[in-house]
Design an enzyme around this catalytic site. Structure first.
Site, PDB file in Angstrom:
ATOM      1  CG  PHE A  52      -9.975  -7.575  -6.875  1.00 23.12           C
ATOM      2  CD1 PHE A  52     -10.998  -8.512  -7.006  1.00 23.12           C
ATOM      3  CD2 PHE A  52      -9.119  -7.369  -7.953  1.00 23.12           C
ATOM      4  CE1 PHE A  52     -11.148  -9.238  -8.183  1.00 23.12           C
ATOM      5  CE2 PHE A  52      -9.271  -8.095  -9.133  1.00 23.12           C
ATOM      6  CZ  PHE A  52     -10.285  -9.028  -9.249  1.00 23.12           C
ATOM      7  NE  ARG A  70      -2.716  -1.374   3.413  1.00 21.76           N
ATOM      8  CZ  ARG A  70      -2.966  -2.620   3.770  1.00 21.76           C
ATOM      9  NH1 ARG A  70      -3.646  -3.430   2.984  1.00 21.76           N
ATOM     10  NH2 ARG A  70      -2.542  -3.083   4.938  1.00 21.76           N
ATOM     11  CB  CYS A 122      -2.898 -13.550  -1.818  1.00 22.34           C
ATOM     12  SG  CYS A 122      -4.630 -13.747  -2.235  1.00 22.34           S
ATOM     13  CG  ASP A 149      -4.638  -7.164  -3.204  1.00 25.87           C
ATOM     14  OD1 ASP A 149      -4.063  -8.261  -3.365  1.00 25.87           O
ATOM     15  OD2 ASP A 149      -4.888  -6.694  -2.076  1.00 25.87           O
TER      16      ASP A 149
HETATM   17  N1  SAH Z   1      -6.611  -4.751  -1.558  1.00 27.98           N
HETATM   18  C1  SAH Z   1      -7.338  -5.012  -0.352  1.00 27.98           C
HETATM   19  C2  SAH Z   1      -7.620  -6.491  -0.150  1.00 27.98           C
HETATM   20  C3  SAH Z   1      -8.379  -7.178  -1.280  1.00 27.98           C
HETATM   21  S1  SAH Z   1      -9.213  -8.622  -0.790  1.00 27.98           S
HETATM   22  C4  SAH Z   1      -6.607  -4.364   0.827  1.00 27.98           C
HETATM   23  O1  SAH Z   1      -5.441  -3.954   0.685  1.00 27.98           O
HETATM   24  O2  SAH Z   1      -7.210  -4.264   1.899  1.00 27.98           O
HETATM   25  C5  SAH Z   1     -10.119  -9.093  -2.175  1.00 27.98           C
HETATM   26  C6  SAH Z   1     -11.415  -8.334  -2.400  1.00 27.98           C
HETATM   27  O3  SAH Z   1     -11.921  -8.750  -3.664  1.00 27.98           O
HETATM   28  C7  SAH Z   1     -12.551  -8.576  -1.430  1.00 27.98           C
HETATM   29  O4  SAH Z   1     -12.973  -7.354  -0.872  1.00 27.98           O
HETATM   30  C8  SAH Z   1     -13.707  -9.186  -2.257  1.00 27.98           C
HETATM   31  O5  SAH Z   1     -14.980  -8.680  -1.893  1.00 27.98           O
HETATM   32  C9  SAH Z   1     -13.345  -8.732  -3.634  1.00 27.98           C
HETATM   33  N2  SAH Z   1     -13.792  -9.559  -4.763  1.00 27.98           N
HETATM   34  C10 SAH Z   1     -13.735 -10.899  -4.905  1.00 27.98           C
HETATM   35  N3  SAH Z   1     -14.127 -11.274  -6.136  1.00 27.98           N
HETATM   36  C11 SAH Z   1     -14.422 -10.132  -6.802  1.00 27.98           C
HETATM   37  C12 SAH Z   1     -14.853  -9.833  -8.132  1.00 27.98           C
HETATM   38  N4  SAH Z   1     -15.027 -10.811  -9.026  1.00 27.98           N
HETATM   39  N5  SAH Z   1     -15.042  -8.547  -8.472  1.00 27.98           N
HETATM   40  C13 SAH Z   1     -14.843  -7.549  -7.573  1.00 27.98           C
HETATM   41  N6  SAH Z   1     -14.413  -7.770  -6.306  1.00 27.98           N
HETATM   42  C14 SAH Z   1     -14.210  -9.033  -5.930  1.00 27.98           C
END
Ligand code: SAH
Length: 389
Positions: A220, A204, A332, A292
């Protein structure tokens, strides 16, 4: 103490320091769930101690012959650096196998510790571990646990109730944490993992450092992490995309915790796969895109499916970059090696007809150390790519 005798030759990985004994390596011996056992080579000589998990493919987890409280105290002491600066008050105190406590995760959020116990041995000792955390974690108000973890099922452990307090005070509904210039509300009861992606802290900050003046797309977004960092670092515009309305609602509240007005913020509840295509069709372009995604491959068997998912979003994102734009992209999935991830990125770039240079590599921060003899611990990898045209 019950003895678990290994098949001939199978003591080798244990002697090299690997913390797992798989069921196929065991010749004979049995014990109760979570029981401390002696791990013996084929001749019957003791080579290590371990916690037994009769229901799991990972039949024994190797542990050091030291009192639990001492192991917890040592893991907390290794985080000393985090408690002498004011960059953050959210830190992983215990990172499971890599901190010599197999299946024990303990995350500290401004005095509230949230644990996950994902081995039978860890689960059997959770009260002892909670007491040690109360004693050794600086300013610890309480210790709770999350049971809603898929891997507990493999150990034959219950996954309900999803949340319970083990020691000390009940945490507030949302715990406010600081991370650099940002503030985040952490839902320790229902949020992902223990509530927040502490493992992406360094990434970040790396993305923030690239965001000044940029039009940023954060895919995401969860509770806004990368996007709010970009905002705090002077982005012109930030678009946060997530499929979860709850995550986006919290992201908006997190935005409100830091009073800045220079960045145009947009929140989009959408499937990233579809949203990227929509941007393509509309001819929308960005200076900086963050990808992510959640874990696409839980096992090696899902590798090719995962590769298609990673290639799809990276290819689409690469095409959406303005000239000389930046892509911060992460995986991840433990089953996806860094080399394999690079191969997928290279294929995506070729299909996007653009060339990129890698300007940075990221991984989980120092509070997520990886035991040298346990490469499985290094699940998170990321790269910052700069388009050369
Ligand atoms: N970058 C964030 C963590 C991401 S976790 C941080 O630093 O805090 C992954 C996220 O992807 C979750 O919030 C989940 O709701 C979302 N997600 C999962 N599949 C998805 C999709 N197909 N489209 C959009 N969001 C999605």
């Amino acid at each position: 103490m019950n003895q678990i005798v290994l098949r001939k030759g199978r003591e080798r990985s244990v002697l090299k320091g690997h913390p797992w004994v798989f069921s196929g390596a065991v010749e004979r011996g049995d014990a109760a769930a979570g029981e401390l056992v002696e791990v013996c080579d084929h001749s019957g000589a003791k080579i290590a101690s371990g916690w037994y998990s009769p229901a799991s493919q990972i039949r024994v987890r190797i542990v050091h012959d030291a009192p639990i409280a001492e192991l917890v105290a040592a893991a907390v002491a290794r985080r000393g650096d985090f408690f002498v600066n004011c960059y953050t008050n959210a830190v992983r105190l215990v990172n499971a196998e890599s901190d010599l406590l197999p299946g024990v995760v303990a995350d500290y959020y401004a005095g509230h510790v949230v644990c996950q116990f994902t081995s039978a041995g860890a689960d059997a000792r959770k009260n002892e571990i909670a007491d040690a955390l109360m004693k050794f974690a600086p300013g610890c108000a309480g210790v709770s646990e999350r049971l809603d973890v898929d891997s507990r099922t493999k150990e034959g452990l219950p996954t309900e109730p999803a949340f319970s307090v083990l020691a000390g005070a009940e945490p507030p509904e949302l715990v406010e944490i600081a991370e650099g210039p940002c503030r985040f509300l952490v839902d320790v009861r229902k949020g992902h993992k223990t509530g927040f992606y502490l493992d992406q802290r360094d990434a970040r900050a790396a993305v923030g450092a690239l965001a000044n003046g940029a039009d940023v797309l954060n895919c995401f977004s969860y509770t806004g992490g990368f996007g709010l960092f970009a905002r705090a670092c002077g982005a012109a515009k930030v678009t946060q995309v997530d499929i979860s309305a709850d995550a986006l609602a919290l992201a908006r509240r997190n935005e409100g915790l830091v009073h800045l007005c220079g960045t145009a913020m947009e929140y989009v509840e959408a499937d990233v796969f579809q949203f990227l295509r929509k941007c393509r069709d509309e001819g929308r372009k960005f200076d900086l895109i963050v990808l992510d995604p959640p874990k696409f491959a839980a096992t090696k068997g899902q590798l090719m499916k995962a590769a298609r998912g990673y290639k799809d979003i990276n290819l689409l994102a690469m095409k959406l970059l303005k000239p000389y734009g930046l892509l911060a992209t992460f995986s991840c999935s433990g089953a996806v090696s860094p080399e394999f991830f690079d191969t997928v990125l290279a294929e995506a770039a070729a299909d996007a007809h653009r060339s990129f240079q890698v300007t940075a590599r990221t991984r989980a921060g120092a509070d997520h150390p990886v035991l040298l003899s346990f490469p499985e611990g290094a699940y998170l990898k990321g790269a910052v790519l700069r388009s050369l045209d």
